[in-house]
Every structure is written in structure tokens, then in C-alpha cells.
Scaffold this motif. Structure first.
Motif, short mmCIF file in Angstrom:
data_model
loop_
_atom_site.label_atom_id
_atom_site.label_comp_id
_atom_site.label_asym_id
_atom_site.label_seq_id
_atom_site.Cartn_x
_atom_site.Cartn_y
_atom_site.Cartn_z
N LYS A 81 44.36 22.41 43.61
CA LYS A 81 44.19 22.34 45.00
C LYS A 81 42.81 22.95 45.14
O LYS A 81 42.45 23.80 44.86
N GLU A 82 42.43 22.47 46.97
CA GLU A 82 41.32 22.84 46.88
C GLU A 82 40.66 24.36 47.59
O GLU A 82 39.41 24.62 47.14
N SER A 83 42.24 24.88 48.20
CA SER A 83 41.87 26.26 48.52
C SER A 83 41.75 26.70 46.81
O SER A 83 40.90 28.27 46.43
N VAL A 84 42.30 26.64 46.00
CA VAL A 84 41.76 27.27 44.56
C VAL A 84 40.91 27.14 43.59
O VAL A 84 40.34 28.03 43.41
N ILE A 85 40.42 26.04 43.99
CA ILE A 85 38.65 26.12 43.49
C ILE A 85 38.00 26.70 44.41
O ILE A 85 37.13 27.25 43.87
N ARG A 86 38.50 27.52 45.64
CA ARG A 86 37.49 27.71 46.27
C ARG A 86 37.52 28.86 45.88
O ARG A 86 36.63 29.98 45.55
N ASN A 87 38.16 29.71 45.80
CA ASN A 87 38.84 30.69 45.19
C ASN A 87 38.20 30.78 43.49
O ASN A 87 37.49 32.09 43.24
N ILE A 88 38.31 30.02 42.66
CA ILE A 88 37.82 29.84 41.25
C ILE A 88 35.79 30.08 41.77
O ILE A 88 35.30 31.16 40.66
N VAL A 89 35.45 29.67 42.63
CA VAL A 89 34.44 29.96 42.46
C VAL A 89 33.83 31.23 43.21
O VAL A 89 32.81 31.42 43.09
N ASP A 90 34.30 32.03 44.00
CA ASP A 90 34.67 33.44 45.27
C ASP A 90 34.57 33.83 43.68
O ASP A 90 33.32 34.74 43.68
N CYS A 91 35.29 34.23 42.75
CA CYS A 91 35.84 35.25 41.67
C CYS A 91 34.45 34.61 41.01
O CYS A 91 33.99 36.09 40.91
N ALA A 92 33.87 33.74 40.61
CA ALA A 92 32.89 33.26 39.55
C ALA A 92 31.13 34.16 40.19
O ALA A 92 30.28 34.78 39.63
N LEU A 94 31.27 36.21 42.82
CA LEU A 94 31.15 38.05 43.26
C LEU A 94 31.19 38.31 41.35
O LEU A 94 30.33 39.36 41.65
N GLU A 95 31.62 37.99 40.43
CA GLU A 95 31.45 38.54 39.29
C GLU A 95 29.88 38.59 38.25
O GLU A 95 29.68 39.25 37.63
N THR A 96 29.09 37.45 39.41
CA THR A 96 28.03 37.18 38.59
C THR A 96 26.87 37.47 40.02
O THR A 96 26.27 38.50 39.42
N ALA A 97 27.24 38.15 40.93
CA ALA A 97 26.01 38.49 42.08
C ALA A 97 26.39 39.64 42.15
O ALA A 97 25.67 40.22 43.39
N PHE A 98 28.14 39.72 42.35
CA PHE A 98 28.24 41.03 43.33
C PHE A 98 29.04 42.37 42.00
O PHE A 98 29.80 42.09 42.06
N VAL A 128 34.84 46.12 36.68
CA VAL A 128 35.31 45.18 35.71
C VAL A 128 35.84 44.37 35.79
O VAL A 128 36.91 44.56 36.41
N PHE A 129 35.47 43.42 35.62
CA PHE A 129 36.60 41.82 36.05
C PHE A 129 36.95 41.56 34.30
O PHE A 129 36.65 40.91 34.04
N THR A 130 38.26 42.06 34.31
CA THR A 130 39.07 41.50 33.22
C THR A 130 39.59 40.66 33.53
O THR A 130 39.62 40.16 34.87
N GLU A 131 40.24 39.74 32.51
CA GLU A 131 40.63 38.58 33.13
C GLU A 131 42.36 38.85 34.34
O GLU A 131 42.46 38.06 34.62
N LYS A 132 42.96 39.76 33.94
CA LYS A 132 43.94 40.25 35.10
C LYS A 132 43.67 40.33 36.21
O LYS A 132 44.02 39.43 37.11
N VAL A 133 42.42 40.84 36.81
CA VAL A 133 41.34 40.78 37.67
C VAL A 133 40.89 39.20 38.82
O VAL A 133 41.29 38.90 39.77
N MET A 158 26.51 28.03 36.18
CA MET A 158 25.22 27.57 36.86
C MET A 158 24.78 28.99 38.02
O MET A 158 23.35 28.56 38.34
N ILE A 159 25.47 29.31 38.73
CA ILE A 159 25.50 30.76 39.02
C ILE A 159 23.94 31.21 38.61
O ILE A 159 23.01 32.02 39.13
N GLN A 160 24.48 31.68 36.86
CA GLN A 160 23.74 32.68 35.89
C GLN A 160 22.15 31.76 36.12
O GLN A 160 20.80 32.80 35.95
N ASP A 161 22.59 30.77 35.75
CA ASP A 161 21.07 30.05 35.53
C ASP A 161 20.08 29.63 36.78
O ASP A 161 18.51 30.02 36.65
N LEU A 162 21.01 29.33 38.17
CA LEU A 162 20.20 29.68 38.69
C LEU A 162 19.43 30.96 39.19
O LEU A 162 18.38 31.00 39.70
N GLU A 163 19.85 32.53 39.65
CA GLU A 163 19.72 33.47 39.56
C GLU A 163 18.08 33.74 38.42
O GLU A 163 16.44 34.36 38.16
N ASN A 164 18.29 33.68 37.48
CA ASN A 164 17.12 33.27 36.26
C ASN A 164 16.08 33.08 36.24
O ASN A 164 14.95 32.96 36.25
#
Length: 175
Positions: A81-92, A94-98, A128-133, A158-164
Motif C-alpha cells: 500500500k502507498e501508506s506503507v511505502i510512505r512509512n518505509i521511506v519515512d523510517c529510512a 529518520l534512520e539516516t538523517a535524524f 538505536v534503530f533495531t529491526e523491532k523499532v 540513496m539517502i546516504q549517497d545524496l548526503e555524501n
């Protein structure tokens, strides 16, 4: 910030050694604009720098939408679902940028009226971004996360490459 460091950040024609200490060796917004203007950053790279280091929410939403558009085609086969994809992108994102812990505001401990205690959610202020989180943030089951784990890593990459890329341009401009 010391004058020597500021001189490295700005173009070589600028000399701050004769400047008095009235500015208390601080970098001004004009200094940052000058630095970024010489770097020739793309719009996405500029947005990434502003989001990552200045916490600009306007650019965060633009950058988030951009990454969503790039990530959505990865999940067409999985019928997610689109909402889940948005959550996936948001989580990624958060993990890389924040990386700062939202529960203790990045200090590593929580203060209440009665005590000071170590934050249970982070290590010295780094969340700490564990798999459970990740599973909880995305809102899917563990077996679904295992199916999308590689695509999640691709989005993070992709996010890390942009920042680098942005940081390397800033580093090249200051050399």
C-alpha cells in the motif's frame, strides 16, 4: 568558531585575520550562504544539507516527497500500500538523517522531577534503530519486513549517497 577555520570554509580571496573579535568568532547565515553558493549543489543536495544540519522542515517534506517518488516503483511487484511505502521511506529517512533520540532530545538521559535516568531508547543520545523499532515505525509484520529489507537498504543508500555527494562538494569547494 575560530577565524582560521572560517577562513578555510570561505573562498581563498577572503581574509578574516584582520577582523576584530566583535563577531565572537561566530559563523553568520551570510557565511553559510557564501559557502553553499560556491559548492554548486543541486536542489536535492541543498535540501539535504538544510534538513540534516539545520532541521529545516520545509525542505524535509520536499526531500521526503522526492524520495517517495523514487522508492515507489521498487515496491510495485510487492503490492504494498502507498501508506506503507510512505512509512518505509519515512523510517529510512529518520534512520539516516535524524540520528538524535526523540525521547531524550539527543542528550542520553531523561530528567524528571524526582530523578535523572539514562534514556532507554538510545546510546548517548544516538537513537538505536533495531529491526523491532523499524517494524513498529513502518507498521508491518516481521515477515513482511524481511521481504522488503533489501529495498529498505536501497532507499537508505540513496539517502546516504545524496548526503555524501553534498558533503563532498562542500569539502571540494573548501580545499
Amino acid at each position: 568558531m575560530k577565524i582560521e577555520l572560517l577562513t578555510r570554509l570561505l573562498p581563498k580571496s577572503v581574509n578574516y585575520e584582520t577582523t576584530g573579535s566583535k563577531n565572537h568568532n561566530a559563523i553568520t547565515p551570510e557565511d553559510i550562504n557564501t559557502i553553499m553558493s560556491y559548492c554548486r549543489l543541486t536542489d536535492k543536495e541543498t535540501a539535504m544539507i538544510l534538513v540534516r544540519f539545520l532541521g529545516d522542515n520545509t525542505y524535509r517534506s520536499k526531500l521526503y516527497n522526492s524520495f517517495y517518488k523514487e522508492a515507489a516503483p521498487l515496491f510495485i511487484v510487492d503490492e504494498i500500500k502507498e501508506s506503507v511505502i510512505r512509512n518505509i521511506v519515512d523510517c529510512a529517512f529518520l534512520e539516516t538523517a535524524f540520528t538524535r533520540c526523540p525521547f531524550c532530545n539527543g542528550v542520553g538521559y531523561r530528567v524528571s522531577l524526582n530523578e535523572i535516568e539514562d534514556c532507554l531508547h538510545c546510546n548517548d543520545g544516538v537513537f538505536v534503530f533495531t529491526e523491532k523499532v523499524k517494524i513498529e515505525i513502518i507498521g508491518i509484520k516481521k515477515n513482511q519486513f524481511k521481504q522488503i529489507k533489501e529495498k529498505y537498504k536501497k532507499i537508505m543508500s540513496m539517502i546516504q549517497d545524496l548526503e555524501n555527494s553534498a558533503l563532498s562538494k562542500i569539502g571540494d569547494a573548501n580545499a
